[in-house]
Design an enzyme around this catalytic site. Sequence first.
Site, PDB file in Angstrom:
ATOM      1  N   HIS A 118      63.794 -92.727  27.502  1.00 37.75           N
ATOM      2  CA  HIS A 118      65.210 -92.513  27.816  1.00 37.75           C
ATOM      3  C   HIS A 118      65.915 -93.820  28.135  1.00 37.75           C
ATOM      4  O   HIS A 118      65.279 -94.874  28.309  1.00 37.75           O
ATOM      5  CB  HIS A 118      65.357 -91.523  28.979  1.00 37.75           C
ATOM      6  CG  HIS A 118      64.763 -91.987  30.278  1.00 37.75           C
ATOM      7  ND1 HIS A 118      65.380 -92.890  31.111  1.00 37.75           N
ATOM      8  CD2 HIS A 118      63.602 -91.645  30.908  1.00 37.75           C
ATOM      9  CE1 HIS A 118      64.638 -93.094  32.190  1.00 37.75           C
ATOM     10  NE2 HIS A 118      63.541 -92.357  32.092  1.00 37.75           N
ATOM     11  N   CYS A 134      58.102 -92.294  33.033  1.00 39.45           N
ATOM     12  CA  CYS A 134      58.813 -92.303  31.749  1.00 39.45           C
ATOM     13  C   CYS A 134      58.915 -93.714  31.180  1.00 39.45           C
ATOM     14  O   CYS A 134      58.579 -94.700  31.837  1.00 39.45           O
ATOM     15  CB  CYS A 134      60.219 -91.719  31.923  1.00 39.45           C
ATOM     16  SG  CYS A 134      60.225 -89.939  32.188  1.00 39.45           S
TER      17      CYS A 134
END
Length: 248
Positions: A118, A134
Site C-alpha cells: 500500500h 505490510c
Amino acid sequence: MQLRKMVFVLGILLVGLCVMVKPAEAAEKEAIIINKSINQLAFYENGKLKKTFPVATGRTKSLTPEGKFPLVNKVKNRPWYKENIPGGDPRNPLGARWLGIKVPGDWGRTSGNVYGVHGTNNPSSIGTYASSGCIRMHNKDVIWLYERADKNIPVYITSSSSSFTALAQKYGVGSSKVVADYETFNETLRYGSKGESVKILQRKLSITADGSFGPQTLRSVKKFQTSKGLVADGIVGPKTRKALFSSK
C-alpha cells in the site's frame, strides 16, 4: 464413422486442455517479487522485469511474512478502520492504493485485508524497516503498480542476497533477460571485487562491464558517491547501493 467420432472428441478435449493451461502460463509471466534484505519490490509483466521500487517492510523480520501469496483484492483510497480515518485523508497511513495479499492465517472472509502492498502518508519511511507487516510504497509508485498488477498474480516475499534475476529464475517467473537498470545485488563491493555483482554495478554506472572492480570502476563509484553527497570512499555498501537503485 466411429473412428471419426473418436478423433473429433479427442480434438475437443485437446482444445479444452490448451484453454485450461493458458491462464496458469500467463500468471507466471506477471508477478511481484519483494526482497526484504534490500527493501526493493520488482514487478514482472509479460515475462519481463518492468520496474523496481523502494519499499518499507516490517520493523522485525517476522512481521512481514515470507513465501508465495496471491494478490486477492485491490482498493482505491482504503479507509483506516482502526482509527476510523476515511480513504484519501492525509492522515490515512494506507495512502492512495491497497493491494491485498492472501496469507495463511488471515481471518477467513477478511483474507487480503490484513497484509498488503500500500501507499503511505510517511514517505520518509520508505527504504527502512518501519511497518507492522505490510509493504509500504510511495503513493505515486503504488498507483503505478495498482494500474498494472492483476488480481491472483503471485506475490513472492523473501530475504535474500540474490539478484532479482536469480530470484525470478528460482521462482520460474518471466524470462532470464533483465533490463540492466533493474538488476540489483546485496553484497558490499570494493576495489579488487569480482563477479556478476560487479557487472551489475558497472552497468548501473554506464561503464565497461567486465566484472572486475578496478581503477575505472573505483573512479566511477567515487564520482557517483560525490554526486549524491556520500562519503567518496569507493566502497559500495548499503548507503551507496540504496542511492544507486533509487536513482533514475
